[in-house]
Design a protein around this motif. Sequence first.
Motif, PDB file in Angstrom:
ATOM      1  N   LEU A 313       0.830  -1.209   0.000  1.00 36.66           N
ATOM      2  CA  LEU A 313       0.000   0.000   0.000  1.00 36.66           C
ATOM      3  C   LEU A 313       0.862   1.257   0.000  1.00 36.66           C
ATOM      4  O   LEU A 313       0.578   2.219  -0.722  1.00 36.66           O
ATOM      5  CB  LEU A 313      -0.916  -0.005   1.231  1.00 36.66           C
ATOM      6  CG  LEU A 313      -2.103  -0.954   1.183  1.00 36.66           C
ATOM      7  CD1 LEU A 313      -2.857  -0.933   2.517  1.00 36.66           C
ATOM      8  CD2 LEU A 313      -3.061  -0.553   0.055  1.00 36.66           C
ATOM      9  N   PHE A 314       1.913   1.266   0.805  1.00 35.92           N
ATOM     10  CA  PHE A 314       2.824   2.415   0.844  1.00 35.92           C
ATOM     11  C   PHE A 314       3.423   2.670  -0.538  1.00 35.92           C
ATOM     12  O   PHE A 314       3.446   3.793  -1.030  1.00 35.92           O
ATOM     13  CB  PHE A 314       3.944   2.182   1.859  1.00 35.92           C
ATOM     14  CG  PHE A 314       3.560   2.514   3.269  1.00 35.92           C
ATOM     15  CD1 PHE A 314       2.542   3.405   3.544  1.00 35.92           C
ATOM     16  CD2 PHE A 314       4.238   1.941   4.344  1.00 35.92           C
ATOM     17  CE1 PHE A 314       2.186   3.726   4.851  1.00 35.92           C
ATOM     18  CE2 PHE A 314       3.898   2.249   5.652  1.00 35.92           C
ATOM     19  CZ  PHE A 314       2.870   3.138   5.905  1.00 35.92           C
ATOM     20  N   ILE A 315       3.935   1.612  -1.159  1.00 31.32           N
ATOM     21  CA  ILE A 315       4.595   1.753  -2.458  1.00 31.32           C
ATOM     22  C   ILE A 315       3.603   2.220  -3.520  1.00 31.32           C
ATOM     23  O   ILE A 315       3.899   3.109  -4.329  1.00 31.32           O
ATOM     24  CB  ILE A 315       5.259   0.419  -2.869  1.00 31.32           C
ATOM     25  CG1 ILE A 315       6.412   0.101  -1.922  1.00 31.32           C
ATOM     26  CG2 ILE A 315       5.747   0.481  -4.312  1.00 31.32           C
ATOM     27  CD1 ILE A 315       7.024  -1.268  -2.130  1.00 31.32           C
ATOM     28  N   ALA A 316       2.404   1.617  -3.516  1.00 32.51           N
ATOM     29  CA  ALA A 316       1.390   2.007  -4.507  1.00 32.51           C
ATOM     30  C   ALA A 316       1.024   3.478  -4.358  1.00 32.51           C
ATOM     31  O   ALA A 316       0.904   4.215  -5.349  1.00 32.51           O
ATOM     32  CB  ALA A 316       0.150   1.125  -4.351  1.00 32.51           C
ATOM     33  N   GLU A 317       0.858   3.926  -3.112  1.00 25.68           N
ATOM     34  CA  GLU A 317       0.515   5.337  -2.881  1.00 25.68           C
ATOM     35  C   GLU A 317       1.627   6.256  -3.360  1.00 25.68           C
ATOM     36  O   GLU A 317       1.367   7.296  -3.990  1.00 25.68           O
ATOM     37  CB  GLU A 317       0.257   5.552  -1.385  1.00 25.68           C
ATOM     38  CG  GLU A 317      -0.286   6.928  -1.015  1.00 25.68           C
ATOM     39  CD  GLU A 317       0.793   7.938  -0.721  1.00 25.68           C
ATOM     40  OE1 GLU A 317       0.510   9.155  -0.805  1.00 25.68           O
ATOM     41  OE2 GLU A 317       1.932   7.515  -0.411  1.00 25.68           O
ATOM     42  N   LYS A 318       2.865   5.887  -3.104  1.00 29.20           N
ATOM     43  CA  LYS A 318       4.000   6.707  -3.525  1.00 29.20           C
ATOM     44  C   LYS A 318       4.077   6.792  -5.053  1.00 29.20           C
ATOM     45  O   LYS A 318       4.314   7.864  -5.622  1.00 29.20           O
ATOM     46  CB  LYS A 318       5.310   6.117  -2.983  1.00 29.20           C
ATOM     47  CG  LYS A 318       5.457   6.183  -1.471  1.00 29.20           C
ATOM     48  CD  LYS A 318       5.692   7.595  -0.989  1.00 29.20           C
ATOM     49  CE  LYS A 318       6.019   7.632   0.485  1.00 29.20           C
ATOM     50  NZ  LYS A 318       6.184   9.022   0.993  1.00 29.20           N
ATOM     51  N   ILE A 319       3.871   5.674  -5.733  1.00 31.71           N
ATOM     52  CA  ILE A 319       3.968   5.646  -7.194  1.00 31.71           C
ATOM     53  C   ILE A 319       2.845   6.459  -7.837  1.00 31.71           C
ATOM     54  O   ILE A 319       3.073   7.266  -8.742  1.00 31.71           O
ATOM     55  CB  ILE A 319       3.942   4.192  -7.711  1.00 31.71           C
ATOM     56  CG1 ILE A 319       5.188   3.445  -7.252  1.00 31.71           C
ATOM     57  CG2 ILE A 319       3.832   4.159  -9.231  1.00 31.71           C
ATOM     58  CD1 ILE A 319       5.185   1.971  -7.586  1.00 31.71           C
ATOM     59  N   THR A 335      11.034   2.638  -4.795  1.00 31.21           N
ATOM     60  CA  THR A 335      12.035   2.060  -3.895  1.00 31.21           C
ATOM     61  C   THR A 335      11.621   2.197  -2.430  1.00 31.21           C
ATOM     62  O   THR A 335      12.073   1.442  -1.585  1.00 31.21           O
ATOM     63  CB  THR A 335      13.402   2.753  -4.076  1.00 31.21           C
ATOM     64  OG1 THR A 335      13.296   4.124  -3.661  1.00 31.21           O
ATOM     65  CG2 THR A 335      13.850   2.688  -5.530  1.00 31.21           C
ATOM     66  N   LEU A 336      10.796   3.188  -2.137  1.00 34.68           N
ATOM     67  CA  LEU A 336      10.266   3.470  -0.803  1.00 34.68           C
ATOM     68  C   LEU A 336      11.341   3.927   0.184  1.00 34.68           C
ATOM     69  O   LEU A 336      11.131   4.896   0.929  1.00 34.68           O
ATOM     70  CB  LEU A 336       9.534   2.246  -0.225  1.00 34.68           C
ATOM     71  CG  LEU A 336       8.686   2.495   1.031  1.00 34.68           C
ATOM     72  CD1 LEU A 336       7.596   3.505   0.755  1.00 34.68           C
ATOM     73  CD2 LEU A 336       8.096   1.195   1.541  1.00 34.68           C
ATOM     74  N   VAL A 337      12.498   3.281   0.172  1.00 34.96           N
ATOM     75  CA  VAL A 337      13.528   3.571   1.165  1.00 34.96           C
ATOM     76  C   VAL A 337      14.039   5.005   1.021  1.00 34.96           C
ATOM     77  O   VAL A 337      14.215   5.719   2.016  1.00 34.96           O
ATOM     78  CB  VAL A 337      14.694   2.569   1.044  1.00 34.96           C
ATOM     79  CG1 VAL A 337      15.818   2.949   2.004  1.00 34.96           C
ATOM     80  CG2 VAL A 337      14.209   1.160   1.325  1.00 34.96           C
ATOM     81  N   VAL A 338      14.282   5.454  -0.222  1.00 33.58           N
ATOM     82  CA  VAL A 338      14.837   6.790  -0.442  1.00 33.58           C
ATOM     83  C   VAL A 338      13.868   7.860   0.062  1.00 33.58           C
ATOM     84  O   VAL A 338      14.263   8.804   0.760  1.00 33.58           O
ATOM     85  CB  VAL A 338      15.149   7.007  -1.936  1.00 33.58           C
ATOM     86  CG1 VAL A 338      15.650   8.433  -2.168  1.00 33.58           C
ATOM     87  CG2 VAL A 338      16.189   6.004  -2.414  1.00 33.58           C
ATOM     88  N   GLU A 339      12.610   7.694  -0.273  1.00 35.82           N
ATOM     89  CA  GLU A 339      11.626   8.671   0.186  1.00 35.82           C
ATOM     90  C   GLU A 339      11.386   8.569   1.691  1.00 35.82           C
ATOM     91  O   GLU A 339      11.030   9.562   2.332  1.00 35.82           O
ATOM     92  CB  GLU A 339      10.307   8.488  -0.574  1.00 35.82           C
ATOM     93  CG  GLU A 339      10.350   9.068  -1.984  1.00 35.82           C
ATOM     94  CD  GLU A 339       8.992   9.536  -2.430  1.00 35.82           C
ATOM     95  OE1 GLU A 339       8.677  10.729  -2.232  1.00 35.82           O
ATOM     96  OE2 GLU A 339       8.241   8.686  -2.953  1.00 35.82           O
ATOM     97  N   LEU A 340      11.594   7.396   2.249  1.00 38.25           N
ATOM     98  CA  LEU A 340      11.475   7.244   3.699  1.00 38.25           C
ATOM     99  C   LEU A 340      12.531   8.099   4.408  1.00 38.25           C
ATOM    100  O   LEU A 340      12.240   8.770   5.400  1.00 38.25           O
ATOM    101  CB  LEU A 340      11.624   5.774   4.090  1.00 38.25           C
ATOM    102  CG  LEU A 340      11.452   5.445   5.576  1.00 38.25           C
ATOM    103  CD1 LEU A 340      10.055   5.787   6.051  1.00 38.25           C
ATOM    104  CD2 LEU A 340      11.748   3.966   5.831  1.00 38.25           C
ATOM    105  N   VAL A 341      13.737   8.102   3.865  1.00 33.45           N
ATOM    106  CA  VAL A 341      14.801   8.931   4.433  1.00 33.45           C
ATOM    107  C   VAL A 341      14.440  10.413   4.289  1.00 33.45           C
ATOM    108  O   VAL A 341      14.658  11.214   5.200  1.00 33.45           O
ATOM    109  CB  VAL A 341      16.142   8.626   3.750  1.00 33.45           C
ATOM    110  CG1 VAL A 341      17.226   9.591   4.225  1.00 33.45           C
ATOM    111  CG2 VAL A 341      16.565   7.188   4.024  1.00 33.45           C
TER     112      VAL A 341
END
Length: 368
Positions: A313-319, A335-341
Amino acid sequence: MSTTPTLRSRPRHARPAWSAPRIVVLIPAHDEEDRLPAAIAALHAQTRRPDTVTVIADNCTDRTARVAADAGALVLLTSGNTDKKAGALNQGLNFLMPTLREHDLVLVQDADTVIGPEFLAHASTALHGRAGAVGGIFYGDTGGGLLGTLQRIEFHRYAREISRRKYRADVLTGTATLFRVATLQHLKEARRDGRLPGGDSYYCPASLTEDDEITKAVRTLGYRTLSPAGCAVTTEVMPSLGKLWHQRVRWQRGALENLRLYGLTPVTWPYFLRQIAMGLSVLALLLYLVFTVWMVIRGVPAISPLWVAVGTLFIAEKIVTARGAGIRCQLLAATLVVELVYDLFQHAVYLRCLYDFTRRRQERWLIT
């Protein structure tokens, strides 16, 4: 302190003979010789061209004034200004407002911003009824490497949010906003008689974020604020973490200080809720990280149906929300990780500002 600016070149006619609304542009500029030519060129390329463009050269140490004059703009030199951008704009408006009529329009634009070719046409058309001002929808300029890409994704998401709000502007962005002269006159009158903070001025000199404060002032007076489709602008992205930190601290601290300045009112309560929601998002991310670490320490399998579903869900929302920023931005979001940082960076800004705000520590205004 003197507040009388000096005009390098004066328009031939202070009051035009025709009755159609004029559009005049004010660009406050402090050492902006590099980016100013593109900003002025975009104004000359408008489908509805402005009648005059005035650059307010504020305490410049470079060739800003010469570059502005060479690009065909009038040049206004500030005098004794210690109130940064708000002070420069107040001096410019004090000089030009007596030459304007109530139905004329004033565009206030940053020197590092390029407005789209139909900005003035769309913005002037939207200024009807109770609309008091029209702000731009800003997008990030090219460059800046990975950090610039993250800012462009962020700005595209903000533009998406504006469209979902039916183009209501919660902040009349300092990048570019078109005001009715009558609105500005009403603002100064309300500040002068104490209905609004700021004293005898158009922009509140005490505010760290003059665009956020003037939005609350305009809406407090009963006007609508808009950011219509077609009012796109491209603005500079911060090229380093240090510059981005100073910019975001000023934005966040300014937002908090403006809420303290206005208090809880029918206009400000959504802004209070937004700050509370931001605090909850910080707490939610912190709990997510703590729980993830706890699972690893306890030896709980990292891959489980619950966490796969949450991660998906997190990845889909980000994309999805990065759509429009380009395929590379969507791949980065995946990638989720980069935006998490990047989110952690934003949360650090929020916590720092909240701490300083509660302790009433004075924030320094830095040029970014």
